[in-house]
Design an enzyme around this catalytic site. Sequence first.
Site, PDB file in Angstrom:
ATOM      1  N   HIS A 182      49.921 101.454  31.779  1.00 52.87           N
ATOM      2  CA  HIS A 182      50.490 102.404  32.741  1.00 52.87           C
ATOM      3  C   HIS A 182      49.543 103.605  32.791  1.00 52.87           C
ATOM      4  O   HIS A 182      48.982 103.991  31.753  1.00 52.87           O
ATOM      5  CB  HIS A 182      51.859 102.926  32.278  1.00 52.87           C
ATOM      6  CG  HIS A 182      53.020 102.024  32.575  1.00 52.87           C
ATOM      7  ND1 HIS A 182      54.055 101.832  31.679  1.00 52.87           N
ATOM      8  CD2 HIS A 182      53.328 101.284  33.669  1.00 52.87           C
ATOM      9  CE1 HIS A 182      54.942 101.013  32.215  1.00 52.87           C
ATOM     10  NE2 HIS A 182      54.533 100.661  33.417  1.00 52.87           N
ATOM     11  N   CYS A 278      56.715 108.908  28.241  1.00 53.26           N
ATOM     12  CA  CYS A 278      57.454 107.750  28.780  1.00 53.26           C
ATOM     13  C   CYS A 278      58.958 107.930  28.664  1.00 53.26           C
ATOM     14  O   CYS A 278      59.711 107.311  29.409  1.00 53.26           O
ATOM     15  CB  CYS A 278      57.152 106.470  27.998  1.00 53.26           C
ATOM     16  SG  CYS A 278      55.473 105.957  27.940  1.00 53.26           S
TER      17      CYS A 278
HETATM   18  N1  ARG Z   1      58.274  98.584  26.738  1.00 57.75           N
HETATM   19  C1  ARG Z   1      58.108  99.325  27.945  1.00 57.75           C
HETATM   20  C2  ARG Z   1      57.349  98.476  28.955  1.00 57.75           C
HETATM   21  O1  ARG Z   1      56.460  97.773  28.583  1.00 57.75           O
HETATM   22  C3  ARG Z   1      57.368 100.600  27.686  1.00 57.75           C
HETATM   23  C4  ARG Z   1      57.286 101.480  28.899  1.00 57.75           C
HETATM   24  C5  ARG Z   1      56.507 102.718  28.667  1.00 57.75           C
HETATM   25  N2  ARG Z   1      56.573 103.547  29.792  1.00 57.75           N
HETATM   26  C6  ARG Z   1      55.566 104.255  30.323  1.00 57.75           C
HETATM   27  N3  ARG Z   1      55.833 105.056  31.287  1.00 57.75           N
HETATM   28  N4  ARG Z   1      54.316 104.106  29.915  1.00 57.75           N
HETATM   29  O2  ARG Z   1      57.629  98.491  30.143  1.00 57.75           O
END
Ligand code: ARG
Length: 284
Positions: A182, A278
């Site tokens: 991300h 996050c």
């Molecule tokens: N386990 C979640 C996923 O893989 C973690 C999300 C983390 N969020 C972020 N905005 N980076 O989707």
Amino acid sequence: MPNPLPDSCVMKSLLQDKSKPHILMSPPDYFTVAYAINPWMTQGAVDVDLAKKQWENLYHAITQKAGAQVHLMPPVDGLPDLVFTANAAFVYKDTAIIAHYKYPERQPEEPFCEKWFNENGYRTVTMPEDLFFEGAGDALIWKDRVFAGYKTRTDILSHHIITKETGLPVLSMELIDSRFYHIDVCICPLYNDYFLYYPEAFDEYGKRVIEANIPVEKRIPVTAEEASRFACNTVNINNTVIFNQGSHRLAGVLEEKGFQVIQLDLSEYLKSGGSAKCLTLRIA
Ligand code: ARG
């Protein structure tokens, strides 16, 4: 666990209240690692009690030390990643572009996110069925433009919808390292136009886009080690920055630039590929 916060009156005036920043979080009642959709999620079991304490510490830092108001989206049994509200939507003024998750494991979160924004006075926009878009996890505003990630989770074609719905120009950045899946784990626009970033999460072209947009004196590159400790996944409220512990060099750099640095232990969320930022979403 902090009290579920404000009454509905407060919620309705949220968009009008400019007196303090407003952040959306979701309590970790059902947080765990139940599946693996990113490379961090294979590190073993979450200590759920510790995760709750760590979330409360973050909540406390945001409300007590950084002076923001936190609103809570109710947790849902069976949706362990709902705690990562950064992904719920991309919010700009009264518009909330609701996430459409790539992985079926997270898609059931979508109606809960949409409901929350509808009930709280936002104009909600949903993505077409064939376009994946993971909210502010993949789209961050720096000054007057959006840096948006694509390929690992979000589809590049969703970026034009950001522009169509908000009027903001988007710089589309390819994410090339599966660990930095991300854009909010590899860049963080900061107060006073500073820009925290991990250059190696981008190819040469992506690095050039950053260099062409961000003046050199505003760029704050982080090392591979700091990036792996989720240093770019920083909550920034005015001059306060909150991130996962252990990045001492970076803390010094930020303090020199006038930031108040708060480092927290967020070990249990790292096991899910997430960290401080996050777990939050700026909603006003
Ligand atoms: N386990 C979640 C996923 O893989 C973690 C999300 C983390 N969020 C972020 N905005 N980076 O989707």
